[in-house]
Design a protein around this motif. Structure first.
Motif, PDB file in Angstrom:
ATOM      1  N   ASP A 174     -12.605  25.255  14.741  1.00  0.00           N
ATOM      2  CA  ASP A 174     -11.174  25.125  14.426  1.00  0.00           C
ATOM      3  C   ASP A 174     -10.684  26.208  13.478  1.00  0.00           C
ATOM      4  O   ASP A 174      -9.501  26.473  13.396  1.00  0.00           O
ATOM      5  N   ASN A 175     -11.598  26.799  12.729  1.00  0.00           N
ATOM      6  CA  ASN A 175     -11.220  27.819  11.737  1.00  0.00           C
ATOM      7  C   ASN A 175     -11.376  29.248  12.245  1.00  0.00           C
ATOM      8  O   ASN A 175     -11.182  30.193  11.476  1.00  0.00           O
ATOM      9  N   LEU A 176     -11.739  29.421  13.501  1.00  0.00           N
ATOM     10  CA  LEU A 176     -11.816  30.787  14.040  1.00  0.00           C
ATOM     11  C   LEU A 176     -10.412  31.362  14.121  1.00  0.00           C
ATOM     12  O   LEU A 176      -9.472  30.665  14.502  1.00  0.00           O
ATOM     13  N   VAL A 177     -10.266  32.628  13.721  1.00  0.00           N
ATOM     14  CA  VAL A 177      -8.936  33.251  13.748  1.00  0.00           C
ATOM     15  C   VAL A 177      -8.774  34.174  14.921  1.00  0.00           C
ATOM     16  O   VAL A 177      -9.684  34.646  15.496  1.00  0.00           O
TER      17      VAL A 177
ATOM     18  N   ALA B 168      -9.723  36.537   5.032  1.00  0.00           N
ATOM     19  CA  ALA B 168     -10.305  35.586   4.089  1.00  0.00           C
ATOM     20  C   ALA B 168     -10.792  34.330   4.803  1.00  0.00           C
ATOM     21  O   ALA B 168     -11.913  33.860   4.570  1.00  0.00           O
ATOM     22  N   ILE B 169      -9.966  33.789   5.695  1.00  0.00           N
ATOM     23  CA  ILE B 169     -10.350  32.590   6.440  1.00  0.00           C
ATOM     24  C   ILE B 169     -11.572  32.877   7.303  1.00  0.00           C
ATOM     25  O   ILE B 169     -12.534  32.102   7.311  1.00  0.00           O
ATOM     26  N   ALA B 170     -11.550  33.992   8.017  1.00  0.00           N
ATOM     27  CA  ALA B 170     -12.678  34.337   8.889  1.00  0.00           C
ATOM     28  C   ALA B 170     -13.948  34.569   8.079  1.00  0.00           C
ATOM     29  O   ALA B 170     -15.040  34.152   8.487  1.00  0.00           O
ATOM     30  N   ALA B 171     -13.830  35.238   6.936  1.00  0.00           N
ATOM     31  CA  ALA B 171     -15.000  35.509   6.103  1.00  0.00           C
ATOM     32  C   ALA B 171     -15.624  34.207   5.608  1.00  0.00           C
ATOM     33  O   ALA B 171     -16.832  33.980   5.769  1.00  0.00           O
ATOM     34  N   MET B 172     -14.810  33.335   5.021  1.00  0.00           N
ATOM     35  CA  MET B 172     -15.350  32.074   4.503  1.00  0.00           C
ATOM     36  C   MET B 172     -15.882  31.190   5.620  1.00  0.00           C
ATOM     37  O   MET B 172     -16.918  30.535   5.476  1.00  0.00           O
TER      38      MET B 172
END
Length: 116
Positions: free
Chosen positions: A113-116, A63-67
């Motif tokens: 910063d949001n890359l997983v 979800a984080i990666a998609a958004m």
């Protein structure tokens, strides 16, 4: 629904549509999908096929990666994005921040910063 935090049903559906859009849409080229997302396209499609919609573990990372990639990757496909998610590109980043806060994670407006 499990402890899908302070999210509304609409928010939960928006997250699911983002995962579906990144898995099925034209936003990331196949050759770099797994590198950018941290998952293979098929892994997202397999998760979407499940009847249960829990955003925990790998699903939370998906979800984080998609958004993050729908709102930050330079895909240039904003019209397709809105058609698939019912969200404008500039509405996805606030959803990501809300999601991360609800999950007890540090929100960031930075793509990197949001890359997983």
């Amino acid at each position: 629904m499990s402890e899908v935090f302070a999210f509304t049903d609409k928010d939960v559906e928006s997250v699911r549509r983002c995962i579906q859009a990144i898995a099925e849409g034209p936003f990331l080229p196949d050759w770099e999908f797994a590198t950018v997302m941290g998952f293979k396209r098929q892994e997202l499609q397999d998760w979407l096929a499940l009847d249960v919609f829990e955003i925990e573990g790998d699903a939370m990372k998906m979800a984080i990666a998609a958004m993050n990639n729908l709102s930050g990757y330079p895909h240039g496909k904003n019209e397709e994005l809105e058609d698939m998610t019912n969200l404008a590109r500039n509405e996805i980043r606030p959803l990501l921040v809300k999601f991360k806060k609800a999950k007890g994670l540090e929100p960031s407006s930075s793509y990197f910063d949001n890359l997983v």
